[in-house]
Design a protein around this motif. Structure first.
Motif: not given
Length: 443
Positions: A210-227
């Motif tokens: 749920s913490a990850r889901a809310f973090s994504s809702a705050i900034a939808p353009q920010e994906n899980r970092p890959s680099d």
């Protein structure tokens, strides 16, 4: 409670300051200037002397001490001091170490070194960094209840989809509780009608999903970092890379020393180790560091870390995290453009502080420079929560307290007003600093 602290550096002084108002605190340091400074600044007894000398500890009152904290910058000194304390009295002893090998030895056999609890500064810092990297916009992340509960302090960007919503509108996640909002330097305990504003720092407690889901809702353009690029292959850089590998990442790590770089390459199979000077702009440009999702600076000193992160941001890196050895510099780093400043010393002080909270909190996280604390407590018969609903218990507690999560036999329970708290439950509670002393003895 009588507490003896050996080492009046930043960690020891921070702990002494937090305890001096409610406990009988004695600080021992070999440096006369530090002792004099503490004598004038804090309500503690400061003694000049060697914390590993039994005569010095007797002068400090080791026979009557309830807790002994060894927090110098030298691992061996701290371990020896704890052993000496066991000879002079019977306090609960805590040793601060930097190198994880001492921690691993102690974890294998808790009788090792004669230390009751050991906290590893470098490993704590690495865990903090990895937690922050995993959540876009996170300023701080901590885990409770053996990882079943996560605390996150998240910045709400201007223009975020969540900005302008009430807490009730933003609370679309079953296992999440909004426990606090930091706004203009003040703590707001939110209710359903509280409006979240751009620039707020929202403190949430819930399960990691749920913490990850809310973090994504705050900034939808920010994906899980890959680099992810780590600058500096010292102990913190190495531990950070190792923890990232465990979570499925394949970071790049820049290390200047050739021998150390080769050792890192052998120990980190999923990490690309680059031997170079991380402040060499032409090298950073060739390696496309500016395209990184996150750059973590874990070099030898604060000045190098500040330079490395600002250079990476100038080249285009999306997020910069810097290790800050001097606690007071953390806010300065963030003010000049570093996204997150991680202080190993502050994290260590937090970890040690939990043993002084009431009947020993299982975990403690200090929120936004000590404006509030989040405590994990195992419920016993003396707790105000035992056998009662949260609503009933709240009536006997001051304002400024929010129950964020409950775990029962490892199962996550979403707290509601009519939730009955049972014996042996682990309760994670947000408490404003102003009422902390009233609350800790009751929960």
């Amino acid at each position: 409670m009588r507490v003896i602290i050996v080492g009046a550096g930043e960690v020891g002084s921070t702990i002494a300051e937090s305890l001096s108002g409610t406990h009988d605190v004695v600080v021992v340091d070999i440096d006369a200037d530090r002792v004099e400074t503490l004598t004038y600044e804090l309500d503690v007894l400061a003694i000049q002397g060697d914390g590993g000398d039994i005569n010095t500890l007797r002068e400090a009152g080791i026979e009557d001490a309830d807790m002994f904290i060894a927090s110098t910058d030298d691992d061996e000194t701290n371990i020896v001091a704890c052993g000496t304390a066991a000879v002079g009295g019977n306090p609960f002893s805590i040793a601060r170490v930097k190198r994880p090998q001492y921690l691993h030895t102690w974890e294998a056999d808790n009788r090792a070194f004669g230390v009751d609890f050991m906290v590893c500064t470098d490993l704590l810092a690495a865990e903090n960094i990895v937690g922050v990297i995993g959540l876009p916009t996170a300023r701080d992340v901590d885990s409770f209840a053996e990882g079943a509960v996560q605390l996150a302090e998240l910045e709400i960007p201007e223009g975020s989809p969540v900005a302008g919503q009430t807490v009730r509108e933003a609370d679309r996640f079953d296992s999440l509780t909004f426990v606090g909002i930091i706004r203009d330097g003040e703590v707001v305990v939110p209710d359903g009608d509280t409006v979240i504003e751009g620039g707020d720092e929202v403190v949430i407690v819930g399960n990691p999903e749920s913490a990850r889901a809310f973090s994504s809702a705050i900034a939808p353009q920010e994906n899980r970092p890959s680099d992810i690029v780590i600058v500096g292959g010292g102990e913190i850089g190495y531990q950070t890379a190792r923890l990232l590998e465990e979570r499925g990442f394949s970071p790049r790590l820049i290390e200047h020393d050739g021998d150390r770089a080769r050792w890192l390459a052998e120990k980190l199979p999923d990490t690309t180790v680059l031997e170079s000077d991380a402040t060499d702009q032409s090298f950073l440009e060739r390696e496309n560091v500016g395209s990184a999702d996150a750059v973590i600076a874990a070099l030898e000193n604060d000045q190098q870390n500040l330079l490395a992160t600002l250079l990476a941001k100038r080249l285009g890196a999306r997020r910069a995290v810097a290790v800050v050895d001097t606690i007071a510099f953390a806010e300065l780093f963030e003010a000049v453009g570093v996204d997150v400043a991680v202080s190993p010393r502050e994290a260590t002080a937090e970890e040690i502080t939990r043993f002084t909270r009431g009947r020993h909190a299982e975990n403690v996280s200090i929120v936004d420079g000590d404006r509030a604390e989040v405590l994990e407590v195992e419920i016993d018969a003396e707790s105000v929560f035992a056998g009662r609903t949260i609503r009933e218990a709240a009536a006997d507690l001051p304002e400024g307290v929010v129950v964020g999560a409950i775990t029962r036999k490892g199962e996550f329970i979403v707290p509601r007003g009519d939730t009955v708290v049972e014996m042996s439950d682990h309760v994670v509670v947000f408490v404003e600093t102003a009422v902390l002393d009233q609350v800790t003895e009751r929960i």
